[in-house]
Design a protein around this motif. Structure first.
Motif, PDB file in Angstrom:
ATOM      1  N   LEU A   1      -6.391  -0.350  -4.609  1.00 48.23           N
ATOM      2  CA  LEU A   1      -6.164   0.399  -3.372  1.00 48.23           C
ATOM      3  C   LEU A   1      -7.046  -0.131  -2.247  1.00 48.23           C
ATOM      4  CD1 LEU A   1      -4.959   2.881  -1.876  1.00 48.23           C
ATOM      5  CD2 LEU A   1      -6.908   4.194  -2.750  1.00 48.23           C
TER       6      LEU A   1
ATOM      7  N   LEU B   1       0.838  -1.201   0.000  1.00 48.61           N
ATOM      8  CA  LEU B   1       0.000   0.000   0.000  1.00 48.61           C
ATOM      9  C   LEU B   1       0.870   1.248   0.000  1.00 48.61           C
ATOM     10  CD1 LEU B   1      -2.754   1.431   0.274  1.00 48.61           C
ATOM     11  CD2 LEU B   1      -2.554   1.136   2.747  1.00 48.61           C
TER      12      LEU B   1
ATOM     13  N   LEU C   1      -5.838  -3.593  -1.107  1.00 54.41           N
ATOM     14  CA  LEU C   1      -4.632  -3.523  -0.291  1.00 54.41           C
ATOM     15  C   LEU C   1      -4.953  -3.118   1.140  1.00 54.41           C
ATOM     16  CD1 LEU C   1      -2.082  -1.804  -2.703  1.00 54.41           C
ATOM     17  CD2 LEU C   1      -1.980  -4.154  -1.861  1.00 54.41           C
TER      18      LEU C   1
END
Length: 212
Positions: free
Chosen positions: A91, A12, A94
């Motif tokens: 995103l 991330l 993660l």
């Protein structure tokens, strides 16, 4: 071979940094600063301002310091970083958050009977059913004949990426093998984020990485 699952905190952090650094501040209409930029892309404080969070929060995210941002913060970061839909999904995966208005299924364990039947029904067109690892779950005879020496491949090696990368008869199969591999790597990265505890997937990625 020993494998480890993905460190989603580090991934991330790296993902946020890379997406921040690719943005052009002039294109976003940000005010010009007097001091020259030492690195490409936006500054952390600019991302923080666009997302409505503190600069310290962005710094800690990019340093992988164990934060678990909320879905609302992730959505704000996705807007600030101008993420494409696939990048936005990545995103959220993660960060182990469900996208607003979206759903995520679990890891596939085998072909649903209806899907396996559909693969057969597509004959005489070659067809196959793959899971998130690119494991071949079902295929029809036409697909088996299309893939070079597929019958000789052990069941545990019937994986589309493994065939493309490590099965010698497949080396000349694709017109753009490098493009297929790039797309496959991108898919596996997304699968890695969506299924970080999948040890079979982690082992597959470790094997591919060792072949570089």
């Amino acid at each position: 071979m020993t494998t480890r699952t993905v460190d989603t905190t580090e991934e991330l952090a790296a993902f946020l940094r890379s997406r921040r650094e690719r943005l052009d501040p002039d294109r976003l209409g940000l005010p010009a600063h007097r001091r020259a930029r030492r690195t490409p892309g936006l500054r952390r404080e600019e991302v923080a301002e666009l997302a409505g969070v503190s600069t310290d929060y962005v710094v800690r995210l990019e340093q992988g310091r164990g934060l678990r941002p909320s879905a609302e913060v992730l959505a704000a970061l996705a807007r600030a970083l101008r993420l494409a839909p696939g990048e936005r999904d990545y995103l959220f995966d993660l960060a182990r958050r469900r996208r607003p208005g979206g759903t995520r299924g679990g890891a596939a364990t085998g072909p649903a009977p209806s899907l396996a039947h559909l693969v057969d029904e597509l004959s005489p067109l070659p067809a196959a059913l793959l899971d998130h690892r690119y494991d071949l779950l079902a295929w029809n005879p036409e697909m088996a004949r299309l893939l070079p020496e597929f019958d000789a491949v052990p069941p545990e090696r019937r994986n589309a990426m493994w065939l493309c990368l490590l099965h010698p008869p497949m080396r000349g199969f694709y017109a753009d093998r490098e493009g297929v591999l790039r797309d496959g790597v991108a898919h596996l990265r997304a699968a890695w984020a969506a299924h970080p505890e999948d040890r079979a997937l982690a082992g597959l990625i470790a094997e591919f990485t060792a072949c570089r």
